[in-house]
Enzyme design. Sequence first.
Site, PDB file in Angstrom:
ATOM      1  N   LYS A  53     -31.798  23.138  22.816  1.00 28.99           N
ATOM      2  CA  LYS A  53     -32.598  21.258  22.549  1.00 28.99           C
ATOM      3  C   LYS A  53     -32.174  20.469  23.534  1.00 28.99           C
ATOM      4  O   LYS A  53     -33.116  19.649  23.580  1.00 28.99           O
ATOM      5  CB  LYS A  53     -32.498  20.376  20.590  1.00 28.99           C
ATOM      6  CG  LYS A  53     -32.957  19.576  21.015  1.00 28.99           C
ATOM      7  CD  LYS A  53     -32.395  18.995  19.195  1.00 28.99           C
ATOM      8  CE  LYS A  53     -31.293  18.177  19.224  1.00 28.99           C
ATOM      9  NZ  LYS A  53     -31.298  17.463  19.623  1.00 28.99           N
TER      10      LYS A  53
ATOM     11  N   ARG B  22     -35.018  10.288  18.161  1.00 27.83           N
ATOM     12  CA  ARG B  22     -34.167   9.107  18.701  1.00 27.83           C
ATOM     13  C   ARG B  22     -34.032   9.536  20.882  1.00 27.83           C
ATOM     14  O   ARG B  22     -33.909   8.998  21.252  1.00 27.83           O
ATOM     15  CB  ARG B  22     -32.522   8.702  18.446  1.00 27.83           C
ATOM     16  CG  ARG B  22     -31.826   8.172  18.835  1.00 27.83           C
ATOM     17  CD  ARG B  22     -31.285   7.743  19.795  1.00 27.83           C
ATOM     18  NE  ARG B  22     -30.770   6.796  20.019  1.00 27.83           N
ATOM     19  CZ  ARG B  22     -29.932   7.286  21.363  1.00 27.83           C
ATOM     20  NH1 ARG B  22     -29.563   8.196  22.173  1.00 27.83           N
ATOM     21  NH2 ARG B  22     -29.356   5.989  21.639  1.00 27.83           N
TER      22      ARG B  22
ATOM     23  N   CYS C  88     -29.318   5.409  14.972  1.00 30.79           N
ATOM     24  CA  CYS C  88     -29.779   6.658  14.323  1.00 30.79           C
ATOM     25  C   CYS C  88     -28.578   7.085  13.566  1.00 30.79           C
ATOM     26  O   CYS C  88     -27.688   6.393  12.831  1.00 30.79           O
ATOM     27  CB  CYS C  88     -29.665   7.875  15.344  1.00 30.79           C
ATOM     28  SG  CYS C  88     -28.744   8.279  16.051  1.00 30.79           S
TER      29      CYS C  88
ATOM     30  N   ARG D 149     -27.082   3.833  18.727  1.00 31.73           N
ATOM     31  CA  ARG D 149     -27.007   4.117  19.508  1.00 31.73           C
ATOM     32  C   ARG D 149     -26.862   3.251  20.924  1.00 31.73           C
ATOM     33  O   ARG D 149     -28.239   3.141  21.246  1.00 31.73           O
ATOM     34  CB  ARG D 149     -27.560   5.691  19.243  1.00 31.73           C
ATOM     35  CG  ARG D 149     -27.421   6.523  18.224  1.00 31.73           C
ATOM     36  CD  ARG D 149     -26.529   7.369  18.870  1.00 31.73           C
ATOM     37  NE  ARG D 149     -27.047   8.492  19.891  1.00 31.73           N
ATOM     38  CZ  ARG D 149     -27.435   9.090  19.452  1.00 31.73           C
ATOM     39  NH1 ARG D 149     -27.128  10.429  18.246  1.00 31.73           N
ATOM     40  NH2 ARG D 149     -27.249  10.322  19.854  1.00 31.73           N
ATOM     41  N   PRO D 150     -26.157   2.403  21.181  1.00 29.01           N
ATOM     42  CA  PRO D 150     -26.497   1.709  22.141  1.00 29.01           C
ATOM     43  C   PRO D 150     -27.224   2.395  23.710  1.00 29.01           C
ATOM     44  O   PRO D 150     -26.499   3.579  23.919  1.00 29.01           O
ATOM     45  CB  PRO D 150     -24.868   1.086  23.095  1.00 29.01           C
ATOM     46  CG  PRO D 150     -24.379   1.943  22.080  1.00 29.01           C
ATOM     47  CD  PRO D 150     -24.747   2.809  21.042  1.00 29.01           C
ATOM     48  N   ILE D 151     -28.115   1.347  24.567  1.00 28.98           N
ATOM     49  CA  ILE D 151     -28.009   2.236  25.615  1.00 28.98           C
ATOM     50  C   ILE D 151     -28.435   1.309  26.689  1.00 28.98           C
ATOM     51  O   ILE D 151     -28.752   0.903  28.084  1.00 28.98           O
ATOM     52  CB  ILE D 151     -29.656   2.699  25.614  1.00 28.98           C
ATOM     53  CG1 ILE D 151     -30.649   1.221  25.066  1.00 28.98           C
ATOM     54  CG2 ILE D 151     -29.598   3.783  24.719  1.00 28.98           C
ATOM     55  CD1 ILE D 151     -32.160   1.149  25.811  1.00 28.98           C
ATOM     56  N   ASP D 152     -27.130   0.042  26.635  1.00 28.62           N
ATOM     57  CA  ASP D 152     -26.489  -0.182  27.517  1.00 28.62           C
ATOM     58  C   ASP D 152     -26.138   0.103  29.166  1.00 28.62           C
ATOM     59  O   ASP D 152     -26.232  -0.631  30.078  1.00 28.62           O
ATOM     60  CB  ASP D 152     -25.304  -1.304  27.176  1.00 28.62           C
ATOM     61  CG  ASP D 152     -24.100  -0.360  26.580  1.00 28.62           C
ATOM     62  OD1 ASP D 152     -24.349   0.346  25.609  1.00 28.62           O
ATOM     63  OD2 ASP D 152     -23.035  -0.932  27.208  1.00 28.62           O
TER      64      ASP D 152
ATOM     65  N   ASP E 266     -20.927  18.080  18.963  1.00 27.22           N
ATOM     66  CA  ASP E 266     -21.997  17.977  17.370  1.00 27.22           C
ATOM     67  C   ASP E 266     -21.761  19.797  17.797  1.00 27.22           C
ATOM     68  O   ASP E 266     -22.110  19.896  16.261  1.00 27.22           O
ATOM     69  CB  ASP E 266     -22.738  18.719  19.106  1.00 27.22           C
ATOM     70  CG  ASP E 266     -23.694  17.778  19.693  1.00 27.22           C
ATOM     71  OD1 ASP E 266     -24.750  17.439  19.324  1.00 27.22           O
ATOM     72  OD2 ASP E 266     -23.083  16.843  20.644  1.00 27.22           O
TER      73      ASP E 266
ATOM     74  N   ILE F  25     -16.613  10.646  19.821  1.00 23.50           N
ATOM     75  CA  ILE F  25     -17.705  10.475  20.330  1.00 23.50           C
ATOM     76  C   ILE F  25     -18.723   9.250  19.320  1.00 23.50           C
ATOM     77  O   ILE F  25     -19.071   8.030  19.848  1.00 23.50           O
ATOM     78  CB  ILE F  25     -18.931  11.891  20.862  1.00 23.50           C
ATOM     79  CG1 ILE F  25     -17.299  12.546  21.034  1.00 23.50           C
ATOM     80  CG2 ILE F  25     -19.666  11.218  21.583  1.00 23.50           C
ATOM     81  CD1 ILE F  25     -17.117  12.309  22.618  1.00 23.50           C
TER      82      ILE F  25
ATOM     83  N   ARG G 225     -34.766  20.158  13.662  1.00 28.94           N
ATOM     84  CA  ARG G 225     -34.955  19.490  14.822  1.00 28.94           C
ATOM     85  C   ARG G 225     -34.278  19.999  15.525  1.00 28.94           C
ATOM     86  O   ARG G 225     -34.267  19.826  17.128  1.00 28.94           O
ATOM     87  CB  ARG G 225     -33.893  18.196  14.603  1.00 28.94           C
ATOM     88  CG  ARG G 225     -35.179  16.911  14.007  1.00 28.94           C
ATOM     89  CD  ARG G 225     -34.615  15.770  14.170  1.00 28.94           C
ATOM     90  NE  ARG G 225     -33.433  15.169  14.987  1.00 28.94           N
ATOM     91  CZ  ARG G 225     -32.575  15.019  14.830  1.00 28.94           C
ATOM     92  NH1 ARG G 225     -31.690  14.428  14.204  1.00 28.94           N
ATOM     93  NH2 ARG G 225     -31.710  14.311  16.625  1.00 28.94           N
TER      94      ARG G 225
HETATM   95  C1  UD1 Z   1     -26.496  14.147  23.899  1.00 23.84           C
HETATM   96  C2  UD1 Z   1     -26.731  14.624  22.874  1.00 23.84           C
HETATM   97  C3  UD1 Z   1     -26.199  15.049  21.662  1.00 23.84           C
HETATM   98  C4  UD1 Z   1     -24.552  14.345  22.104  1.00 23.84           C
HETATM   99  C5  UD1 Z   1     -24.264  13.954  23.038  1.00 23.84           C
HETATM  100  C6  UD1 Z   1     -22.436  13.604  22.806  1.00 23.84           C
HETATM  101  C7  UD1 Z   1     -29.104  15.043  23.709  1.00 23.84           C
HETATM  102  C8  UD1 Z   1     -30.171  14.984  23.338  1.00 23.84           C
HETATM  103  N1  UD1 Z   1     -28.303  14.787  23.126  1.00 23.84           N
HETATM  104  O1  UD1 Z   1     -26.762  12.397  22.794  1.00 23.84           O
HETATM  105  O2  UD1 Z   1     -26.097  15.682  21.248  1.00 23.84           O
HETATM  106  O3  UD1 Z   1     -23.962  14.946  21.092  1.00 23.84           O
HETATM  107  O4  UD1 Z   1     -25.047  13.713  24.079  1.00 23.84           O
HETATM  108  O5  UD1 Z   1     -22.137  14.750  24.000  1.00 23.84           O
HETATM  109  O6  UD1 Z   1     -28.646  15.385  24.309  1.00 23.84           O
HETATM  110  N2  UD1 Z   1     -23.395   5.020  24.712  1.00 23.84           N
HETATM  111  C9  UD1 Z   1     -22.277   3.785  24.776  1.00 23.84           C
HETATM  112  N3  UD1 Z   1     -23.393   2.800  25.580  1.00 23.84           N
HETATM  113  C10 UD1 Z   1     -24.831   3.866  25.854  1.00 23.84           C
HETATM  114  C11 UD1 Z   1     -24.665   5.014  26.110  1.00 23.84           C
HETATM  115  C12 UD1 Z   1     -23.680   5.482  24.759  1.00 23.84           C
HETATM  116  O7  UD1 Z   1     -21.890   2.804  24.698  1.00 23.84           O
HETATM  117  O8  UD1 Z   1     -25.455   3.242  27.118  1.00 23.84           O
HETATM  118  C13 UD1 Z   1     -22.132   5.583  23.446  1.00 23.84           C
HETATM  119  C14 UD1 Z   1     -22.551   6.763  22.353  1.00 23.84           C
HETATM  120  O9  UD1 Z   1     -22.705   5.172  21.604  1.00 23.84           O
HETATM  121  C15 UD1 Z   1     -21.857   7.253  21.965  1.00 23.84           C
HETATM  122  C16 UD1 Z   1     -21.136   7.623  23.972  1.00 23.84           C
HETATM  123  O10 UD1 Z   1     -21.399   6.386  24.536  1.00 23.84           O
HETATM  124  O11 UD1 Z   1     -20.694   6.855  20.987  1.00 23.84           O
HETATM  125  C17 UD1 Z   1     -21.513   9.280  24.020  1.00 23.84           C
HETATM  126  O12 UD1 Z   1     -22.952   9.094  24.424  1.00 23.84           O
HETATM  127  P1  UD1 Z   1     -24.330   9.200  24.805  1.00 23.84           P
HETATM  128  O13 UD1 Z   1     -23.272  10.375  25.784  1.00 23.84           O
HETATM  129  O14 UD1 Z   1     -24.933   8.874  26.076  1.00 23.84           O
HETATM  130  O15 UD1 Z   1     -25.019  10.797  24.002  1.00 23.84           O
HETATM  131  P2  UD1 Z   1     -26.106  10.478  24.343  1.00 23.84           P
HETATM  132  O16 UD1 Z   1     -27.129  11.094  25.091  1.00 23.84           O
HETATM  133  O17 UD1 Z   1     -26.504  10.483  23.381  1.00 23.84           O
END
Ligand code: UD1
Length: 419
Positions: free
Chosen positions: A24, A94, A118, A123-126, A308, A330, A400
């Site tokens: 996935k 998401r 979620c 789930r920040p995207i900064d 996961d 994480i 999912r």
């Molecule tokens: C992806 C996976 C998810 C997995 C995760 C960690 C997909 C679709 N999903 O999620 O199944 O659990 O990797 O291996 O591939 N963070 C920030 N700012 C950001 C982005 C992330 O602070 O802009 C933090 C998140 O809150 C979290 C950590 O970084 O604590 C890891 O997140 P990230 O690696 O981005 O996970 P996803 O890509 O969302």
Amino acid sequence: MTESKLYIEGGRKISGEIGVHGAKNSVLPVLAATLLSGGVCVIHNCPALSDVFSSCRILRSLGCKCRREGNTVEIDSGSISDYEISEQLMREMRSSIVFLGAILGRLRRCRLSFPGGCELGPRPIDIHLSGLRRLGAKIYEDHGVLDCTLSGAVTGADITLTLPSVGATENIMLAAVLGTGETVIRNAAREPEIADLAGFLNACGADISGQGSSTVTVRGVQSLHGAEYTVMPDRIVAATYMGAAAITGGELMLKGVRPSDMYSTVSVFEQMGCGVYPYSDRIYISAKKPLQAVKTVRTMPYPGFPTDCQPIVMAVLTKAKGTSVIVENIFENRFRAAPELRRLGADIKAEGKVAVIEGVARLSGTATVATDLRAGAALVLGGLAAEGTTTVSNLHYIDRGYESIETALRSVGARIRRN
Ligand code: UD1
């Protein structure tokens, strides 16, 4: 109409073979990446998951042609006509945030609603946004809507991520593929799914190197073309079925997996006392001996133990002799399986980042509710080991990430049905 549930009669040993479907977390970015090709892409090993169907709806809403036959999806992105994803489609999934880099890279403009939180917490995207800004994107946020524009071709940038976010690494790679300069992503995520995305983009004519390491280099190219690609196997699904064998004292041959992506997970099952035998594209697991507690399991970015797999291992450890400790590094809200596993008789104390599990001799069946995807899978494992009947509701979470989990488990001896 009431939503269906899984009914599990526990106490039967799992035994046999399961073929593991496509990943996935790889297929979603790959489907987004087809937008960049501008041609016809044929993607094999696309599992029949609700998140994959959502991705296809997004591609169609943007003007692509998208056709599914068995586990192959054909996408023609030559006819893309829109740069906006509706709020309704964004809310379905998401991880649709990965479309941001792909749409921006192709059309130099993208509008979509902010994904928000979620089940796993905020789930920040900064990190995604600051990376895209370093590539030259202007980003405006207004009432939860992101409007991103690139005024010209991406000319490259040197970007250091503050933490190795999987989604941010993917979005920056996608936005940087079409351009004129060299983009270097430092402290990049090293997950195998990143390498799979790079593999697909390179098959379309991109020039990406270093994928799988913490420095990924994207040299911009003028255009891409369509390609045929097979998505990697799902290492989390494989770990889930390993968990099913372990918690029932059974044995299982998992086919179509890549054991080299799974060393940290394999190691935890070995510490529990399972025999795990990796072959080139298979893993055999046998749980003949009573399960032993594992002193500490810490979730970490790849190649560390994956977050996961944490709820899955938590479920198995409920039956392991002794005290196990899990540290979740994480996501904030990833012990949601614990209260539901306790309803089955598990002894788990979870607070903050730490969960302490005292193994119990028996679990007993009851009604449980899946609170997120992997917590749902953990409850299915609990149900397989519990005496009597366990029900699991809220199956839309499980669907999912697992292609008919009940069919796979029934084929190896579980008594499980959906009703
Ligand atoms: C992806 C996976 C998810 C997995 C995760 C960690 C997909 C679709 N999903 O999620 O199944 O659990 O990797 O291996 O591939 N963070 C920030 N700012 C950001 C982005 C992330 O602070 O802009 C933090 C998140 O809150 C979290 C950590 O970084 O604590 C890891 O997140 P990230 O690696 O981005 O996970 P996803 O890509 O969302």
